[in-house]
Enzyme design. Structure first.
Site, PDB file in Angstrom:
ATOM      1  CB  CYS A 238      -0.901  -0.023   1.238  1.00  0.00           C
ATOM      2  SG  CYS A 238      -1.896   1.457   1.392  1.00  0.00           S
ATOM      3  CG  ASN A 247      -0.761  -8.814  -1.445  1.00  0.00           C
ATOM      4  OD1 ASN A 247      -1.664  -8.741  -0.630  1.00  0.00           O
ATOM      5  ND2 ASN A 247      -0.508  -7.851  -2.320  1.00  0.00           N
TER       6      ASN A 247
HETATM    7  P1  HMG Z   1     -10.266  12.995  -1.474  1.00  0.00           P
HETATM    8  O1  HMG Z   1      -9.242  13.809  -2.201  1.00  0.00           O
HETATM    9  O2  HMG Z   1     -10.483  13.270  -0.023  1.00  0.00           O
HETATM   10  O3  HMG Z   1     -11.644  12.996  -2.265  1.00  0.00           O
HETATM   11  O4  HMG Z   1      -9.865  11.488  -1.628  1.00  0.00           O
HETATM   12  P2  HMG Z   1     -12.763  14.056  -2.415  1.00  0.00           P
HETATM   13  O5  HMG Z   1     -14.025  13.308  -2.236  1.00  0.00           O
HETATM   14  O6  HMG Z   1     -12.499  15.262  -1.577  1.00  0.00           O
HETATM   15  O7  HMG Z   1     -12.601  14.451  -3.963  1.00  0.00           O
HETATM   16  C1  HMG Z   1     -11.483  15.178  -4.455  1.00  0.00           C
HETATM   17  C2  HMG Z   1     -11.399  15.006  -5.970  1.00  0.00           C
HETATM   18  O8  HMG Z   1     -11.151  13.636  -6.283  1.00  0.00           O
HETATM   19  C3  HMG Z   1     -12.680  15.370  -6.724  1.00  0.00           C
HETATM   20  O9  HMG Z   1     -12.292  15.905  -7.992  1.00  0.00           O
HETATM   21  C4  HMG Z   1     -13.354  14.051  -6.927  1.00  0.00           C
HETATM   22  O10 HMG Z   1     -14.218  14.005  -8.049  1.00  0.00           O
HETATM   23  C5  HMG Z   1     -12.161  13.142  -7.155  1.00  0.00           C
HETATM   24  P3  HMG Z   1     -12.299  17.478  -8.301  1.00  0.00           P
HETATM   25  O11 HMG Z   1     -13.716  17.897  -8.037  1.00  0.00           O
HETATM   26  O12 HMG Z   1     -11.340  18.065  -7.293  1.00  0.00           O
HETATM   27  O13 HMG Z   1     -11.843  17.546  -9.711  1.00  0.00           O
HETATM   28  N1  HMG Z   1     -12.485  11.750  -6.780  1.00  0.00           N
HETATM   29  C6  HMG Z   1     -12.428  10.713  -7.608  1.00  0.00           C
HETATM   30  N2  HMG Z   1     -12.095  10.603  -8.907  1.00  0.00           N
HETATM   31  C7  HMG Z   1     -12.176   9.373  -9.440  1.00  0.00           C
HETATM   32  N3  HMG Z   1     -12.572   8.271  -8.756  1.00  0.00           N
HETATM   33  C8  HMG Z   1     -12.891   8.352  -7.464  1.00  0.00           C
HETATM   34  C9  HMG Z   1     -12.823   9.619  -6.850  1.00  0.00           C
HETATM   35  N4  HMG Z   1     -13.093  10.027  -5.598  1.00  0.00           N
HETATM   36  C10 HMG Z   1     -12.886  11.343  -5.562  1.00  0.00           C
HETATM   37  N5  HMG Z   1     -13.263   7.275  -6.787  1.00  0.00           N
HETATM   38  C11 HMG Z   1     -10.281   9.133  -1.746  1.00  0.00           C
HETATM   39  C12 HMG Z   1     -10.593  10.441  -1.026  1.00  0.00           C
HETATM   40  C13 HMG Z   1     -10.785   8.002  -0.897  1.00  0.00           C
HETATM   41  C14 HMG Z   1     -10.962   9.130  -3.093  1.00  0.00           C
HETATM   42  C15 HMG Z   1      -8.729   9.045  -1.929  1.00  0.00           C
HETATM   43  O14 HMG Z   1      -8.142   9.199  -0.688  1.00  0.00           O
HETATM   44  C16 HMG Z   1      -8.280   7.769  -2.561  1.00  0.00           C
HETATM   45  O15 HMG Z   1      -8.505   7.536  -3.741  1.00  0.00           O
HETATM   46  N6  HMG Z   1      -7.605   6.880  -1.763  1.00  0.00           N
HETATM   47  C17 HMG Z   1      -7.238   5.562  -2.237  1.00  0.00           C
HETATM   48  C18 HMG Z   1      -5.945   5.137  -1.667  1.00  0.00           C
HETATM   49  C19 HMG Z   1      -5.687   3.718  -2.117  1.00  0.00           C
HETATM   50  O16 HMG Z   1      -6.157   3.260  -3.149  1.00  0.00           O
HETATM   51  N7  HMG Z   1      -4.872   2.973  -1.310  1.00  0.00           N
HETATM   52  C20 HMG Z   1      -4.518   1.617  -1.635  1.00  0.00           C
HETATM   53  C21 HMG Z   1      -5.660   0.661  -1.535  1.00  0.00           C
HETATM   54  S1  HMG Z   1      -5.991   0.103   0.109  1.00  0.00           S
HETATM   55  C22 HMG Z   1      -4.922  -1.236   0.341  1.00  0.00           C
HETATM   56  O17 HMG Z   1      -4.046  -1.437  -0.461  1.00  0.00           O
HETATM   57  C23 HMG Z   1      -5.120  -2.142   1.517  1.00  0.00           C
HETATM   58  C24 HMG Z   1      -5.718  -3.507   1.139  1.00  0.00           C
HETATM   59  O18 HMG Z   1      -4.875  -4.166   0.202  1.00  0.00           O
HETATM   60  C25 HMG Z   1      -5.855  -4.383   2.388  1.00  0.00           C
HETATM   61  C26 HMG Z   1      -4.593  -4.397   3.247  1.00  0.00           C
HETATM   62  O19 HMG Z   1      -3.520  -4.764   2.748  1.00  0.00           O
HETATM   63  O20 HMG Z   1      -4.723  -4.050   4.436  1.00  0.00           O
HETATM   64  C27 HMG Z   1      -7.091  -3.361   0.515  1.00  0.00           C
HETATM   65 MG    MG Z   2      -3.081  -5.288   0.700  1.00  0.00          MG
END
Ligand code: HMG
Ligand code: MG
Length: 298
Positions: A238, A247
């Site tokens: 991550c 993983n």
């Molecule tokens: P944010 O910046 O707080 O979002 O991000 P917001 O709601 O304030 O929106 C800001 C802008 O982002 C807006 O655009 C939205 O439209 C856009 P603007 O109006 O400024 O032009 N936006 C999006 N665009 C496309 N698709 C979307 C989206 N959402 C908002 N879905 C958010 C909040 C959650 C979206 C951000 O923090 C994010 O994308 N985080 C993801 C991080 C991530 O993917 N991490 C890795 C995955 S988790 C993991 O790996 C763990 C796991 O494997 C299990 C483990 O190992 O424990 C699952």
């Molecule tokens: Mg993971």
């Protein structure tokens, strides 16, 4: 001890989200073709998060548009909010995977919100996805340790798990995001959770930082868990969890399970071939033990 186990392949998503060089869309499509051909029934294809946060998976819609879908295989994606769900539904995903953390700091770093503020974001996602007839899985990250806070309180794991289940998720995947868990801890966490949550709803998601992932799977099996996440070649991590490594490798998990007489329905040699092919795509050796043995023999 279960007689058969379901492996949920997270390589195309968890694996590739952490690669510094962006893998071309056509290679992602070929990766999914190879995985689909191995007998895997669950493949996490990509993620519809904000592409600015995870540029490596910005082509999620294109990947979904180009993959060949095999009957009986579920092609899922990670979804953080309603905007992500909209994109996922347009891409015609078969299943939706939501995610949040059991620790406050990782939740904020990873999804820019407090734990409490995340529930109202995820709740409508689960509701809409279920209304569309899609299965929903909920990941809880940092269950066994947090890169920012260290130890994570079991009460917080229980609270987040319950709240996600109350929303209507079908399955809970407990994430060892930075790969710090040890088997006794896995047993303890599962025993606590299963006093209130059905065992069949729990999956385990181990990263392999300290070499304890296989032992943790063994502990999970002994606690009656039969769904495990893994990534071909042991890719993954991550970007918002410093210190997170890959993983547990799908081929290594298959090696152990098959020789224990536990069925998976997955062809070990096809996964191993895919790991070898992936090395050419990413330009470096993957970290799996099976692949290291194969390289040594050739
Ligand atoms: P944010 O910046 O707080 O979002 O991000 P917001 O709601 O304030 O929106 C800001 C802008 O982002 C807006 O655009 C939205 O439209 C856009 P603007 O109006 O400024 O032009 N936006 C999006 N665009 C496309 N698709 C979307 C989206 N959402 C908002 N879905 C958010 C909040 C959650 C979206 C951000 O923090 C994010 O994308 N985080 C993801 C991080 C991530 O993917 N991490 C890795 C995955 S988790 C993991 O790996 C763990 C796991 O494997 C299990 C483990 O190992 O424990 C699952
Ligand atoms: Mg993971």
């Amino acid at each position: 001890m279960p007689k058969s186990v379901i492996i949920k392949e997270v390589g195309p998503r968890d694996g590739l989200q952490n690669e510094s060089a962006v893998v071309p869309t056509e290679d992602k499509v070929e990766l999914i073709r190879r995985l689909s051909d191995s007998g895997l029934k669950h493949i996490e294809v990509s993620s519809f998060v904000n592409p600015k946060w995870i540029p490596a998976l910005a082509d999620a819609s294109d990947v979904f548009a180009q993959i060949e879908r095999k009957d009986g295989v579920l092609y899922s994606a990670l979804v953080p909010n309603e905007r992500g769900l909209e994109r996922a539904l347009t891409a015609n995903v078969d299943a939706v995977n939501i995610f949040m953390s059991a620790s406050e700091s990782h939740n904020r770093k990873n999804i820019n919100k407090s734990i409490e503020d995340t529930f109202p974001v995820l709740s409508p996602v689960v509701k809409s996805a279920k209304n569309q007839g899609l299965p929903v899985r909920g990941y809880v990250s940092t269950v066994f340790g947090c890169p920012y806070e260290g130890k994570v309180n079991i009460e917080s794991v229980l609270n987040v798990s319950h709240r996600l289940l109350e929303m209507g998720i079908d399955e809970l995947s407990l994430g060892d995001t930075i790969g710090v868990a040890v088997p006794s801890q896995v047993t303890e966490v599962i025993e606590k959770l299963t006093t209130e949550i059905p065992r069949e709803k729990i999956a385990l998601h181990f990263h392999a930082t300290y070499g304890t992932a296989m032992a943790n799977i063994w502990a999970g099996l002994n606690s009656g868990i039969s769904i495990f996440d893994a990534a071909v070649g042991g890719l993954g991590g991550c970007p918002y969890a410093p210190g997170a490594s890959g993983n547990v490798a799908t081929e290594d998990v298959l090696y152990m399970l098959h020789r224990m007489g536990i069925e998976t329905g997955v062809d070990e040699s096809k996964i191993l071939d895919t790991a070898a092919w992936l090395e050419k795509v990413i330009g470096r050796n993957v970290a799996s033990n099976m692949r290291a043995v194969q390289r040594g023999a050739s």
